[in-house]
Design an enzyme around this catalytic site. Structure first.
Site, short mmCIF file in Angstrom:
data_model
loop_
_atom_site.label_atom_id
_atom_site.label_comp_id
_atom_site.label_asym_id
_atom_site.label_seq_id
_atom_site.Cartn_x
_atom_site.Cartn_y
_atom_site.Cartn_z
N ARG A 42 0.55 -1.01 0.23
CA ARG A 42 -0.19 0.89 -0.13
C ARG A 42 1.04 1.17 0.16
O ARG A 42 1.75 1.11 0.37
CB ARG A 42 -0.48 0.17 0.75
CG ARG A 42 -1.99 0.98 1.27
CD ARG A 42 -2.53 1.19 2.46
NE ARG A 42 -3.09 2.42 2.16
CZ ARG A 42 -4.32 2.47 3.71
NH1 ARG A 42 -4.05 2.45 4.59
NH2 ARG A 42 -5.11 4.13 3.04
N HIS A 43 0.23 2.34 -0.85
CA HIS A 43 1.21 3.74 -0.24
C HIS A 43 1.12 4.21 0.53
O HIS A 43 1.20 3.86 2.03
CB HIS A 43 0.71 4.83 -1.42
CG HIS A 43 -1.11 4.92 -0.88
ND1 HIS A 43 -1.42 5.56 0.31
CD2 HIS A 43 -2.01 4.63 -1.10
CE1 HIS A 43 -2.41 5.59 0.92
NE2 HIS A 43 -3.31 4.84 -0.74
N ARG A 46 -0.56 9.20 3.83
CA ARG A 46 -1.20 10.33 2.44
C ARG A 46 -2.37 11.31 3.46
O ARG A 46 -2.37 11.74 4.40
CB ARG A 46 -2.14 10.44 1.79
CG ARG A 46 -2.98 9.19 2.08
CD ARG A 46 -5.03 8.98 0.91
NE ARG A 46 -5.54 8.24 1.31
CZ ARG A 46 -6.52 7.99 1.81
NH1 ARG A 46 -6.40 9.66 2.86
NH2 ARG A 46 -7.57 7.22 2.34
N ARG A 110 0.34 9.72 -5.30
CA ARG A 110 0.26 8.14 -4.20
C ARG A 110 1.18 7.61 -4.40
O ARG A 110 2.16 6.80 -3.57
CB ARG A 110 -0.47 8.52 -3.06
CG ARG A 110 -1.92 8.02 -3.36
CD ARG A 110 -2.99 7.96 -2.09
NE ARG A 110 -4.30 7.58 -1.97
CZ ARG A 110 -5.39 7.83 -3.69
NH1 ARG A 110 -5.28 9.48 -3.80
NH2 ARG A 110 -5.97 7.15 -3.09
N HIS A 257 -3.00 -0.55 -3.37
CA HIS A 257 -3.64 0.41 -2.59
C HIS A 257 -4.00 -0.86 -1.14
O HIS A 257 -3.68 -1.93 -1.01
CB HIS A 257 -4.86 0.81 -3.27
CG HIS A 257 -4.95 2.31 -3.96
ND1 HIS A 257 -4.43 3.42 -4.26
CD2 HIS A 257 -4.63 2.28 -5.08
CE1 HIS A 257 -4.18 3.65 -5.25
NE2 HIS A 257 -4.37 3.08 -6.18
N ASP A 258 -5.08 -0.08 -0.22
CA ASP A 258 -5.69 -0.91 1.05
C ASP A 258 -6.36 -2.15 -0.02
O ASP A 258 -5.94 -2.89 0.97
CB ASP A 258 -6.11 -0.18 1.48
CG ASP A 258 -6.74 0.64 1.66
OD1 ASP A 258 -7.33 0.64 0.37
OD2 ASP A 258 -8.15 1.87 2.87
#
Length: 386
Positions: A42-43, A46, A110, A257-258
């Protein structure tokens, strides 16, 4: 003299045993050889994607606006890159080689920036790769496709009617209604009253329930075929390539992402039900041991703890590749586009069309029988003239 001789003999034997032990240990180490690695993360941290009405902290308050990687997020991924370098530095020859490494990200700022921050720590330039002595960094390509066309990482995938139908069924299901019941009425608080520790805990639990319902609770395997199973299939195909003598990628990184990390883990049935934190990373490693390939999985969701080993249900932690493939086969789509279009409405339409076809066919058969048995009048007259 004899004592000295015996001492020398013992020393020689001890040395010989040590050498044999060393060779045995060396063979043991070499017996398990890392062949391929995939990481899905995941990024980093943010800014908010959006906010609540009348929030005094507006988008202009954030340096880069909503939904952007923060400096904390950059540090999180730089740290993850350092960890990956420690774990795989020797496997990757401690230097970036385009023929061995492939990085893909969703087409979101992101995630692209997270991948770049990560790679800065994973592959710092050395020797002839240093192009600027005052900047120990080298550009490394990060591949992407438009979010609207992403059918690998940007989950949940759009334009899949069957998945949307499953989501609707989930929200109406008895299991979901039972889980959501304790939280009903939570959003009626004003800012001063809802921004408490208890309320924030409740909101986190709701987020986790929302993510869980997205891929699970109701018809999890079918949902996985339309979402995380696509990524499972991609990773498996790379692993199969790694078992062949031809050139293949040794290390593949996915920045997402999540919803991607959880979607993958739900498809593998190893999801812990907790929202994947920023910079959390799912690792999948392929090993060769005694002419057989094994898959091992780990989940790094905290910096102060070594990655947690994950075990595919029905197998051991070090799972034979063939067994691994067999166990995940039910969540791998055979034809994603077709499976996405098979909704209940389509099923009803197909039944109606099938019934209509049978009725029409029946009428045609009757007409054909009459035609063959009796024939039109002009044909009967012509037969009489023969």
């Amino acid at each position: 003299m004899r004592a000295a001789s015996l001492g020398g003999t013992r020393a020689s034997l001890s040395l010989g045993l040590l050498l044999l032990l060393g060779l045995w240990l060396d063979r043991g180490v070499r017996a398990k050889e890392l062949k391929f690695v995939t990481v899905v993360f995941r990024h980093g941290d943010r800014s908010p994607i959006e906010t609540f009405p009348n929030d005094p902290i507006e988008e202009s308050s954030w340096p880069d606006g909503f939904g952007q990687l923060t400096q904390l997020g950059m540090k999180q991924h730089y740290e993850l890159g350092e960890y990956l370098r420690r774990r795989y530095g020797k496997f990757l020859n401690e230097s970036y080689k385009h023929e061995q490494v492939y990085i893909r990200s969703t087409d979101i700022d992101r995630t692209l920036m997270s991948a770049m921050a990560n790679l800065a720590a994973l592959f710092p330039p050395g020797g002839i790769r240093i192009w600027n002595p005052s900047l120990l960094w080298q550009p490394i390509p990060v591949h992407t496709v438009a979010a609207s066309e992403d059918r690998l990482l940007y989950m949940p995938f759009r334009n899949c009617p069957r998945f949307q139908e499953l989501q609707s069924e989930t929200l109406k299901s008895e299991e979901f209604q039972k889980r959501i019941q304790p939280y009903k009425g939570v959003h009626n608080f004003t800012l001063p009253s809802w921004a408490t520790k208890d309320t924030m805990t409740t909101l986190r639990e709701l987020s986790e329930l929302s993510l869980l319902s997205l891929y699970g609770i109701h018809k999890q395997k079918e949902k996985s075929r339309l979402q995380g199973g696509v990524l499972v299939n991609e990773i498996l195909n790379h692993m199969k390539s790694a078992t062949q003598p031809e050139k293949y990628k040794k290390f593949i990184m996915y920045s997402a992402h999540d919803t991607t990390v959880s979607g993958l883990q739900m498809a593998l049935d190893v999801y812990n039900g907790i929202l994947p934190p920023y910079a959390s990373c799912h690792l999948m490693e392929l090993y060769l041991e005694k002419s057989e390939y094994f898959v091992e999985m780990y989940y790094r969701n905290e910096t102060w703890h070594e990655p947690h080993p994950l075990t595919l249900p029905g197998c051991t932690h070090s799972c034979p590749l063939e067994k691994f493939h067999e166990l995940v086969a039910p969540v791998i789509p055979q034809d994603w586009s077709t499976e996405c279009m098979i909704t209940s409405n389509h099923q009803v339409l197909r039944v109606i069309l099938a019934i209509a076809f049978c009725l029409v066919s029946g009428v045609l058969m009757v007409l054909l029988f009459i035609l063959v048995r009796h024939g039109p009048c002009w044909q009967r007259e012509s037969y009489r003239n023969i």
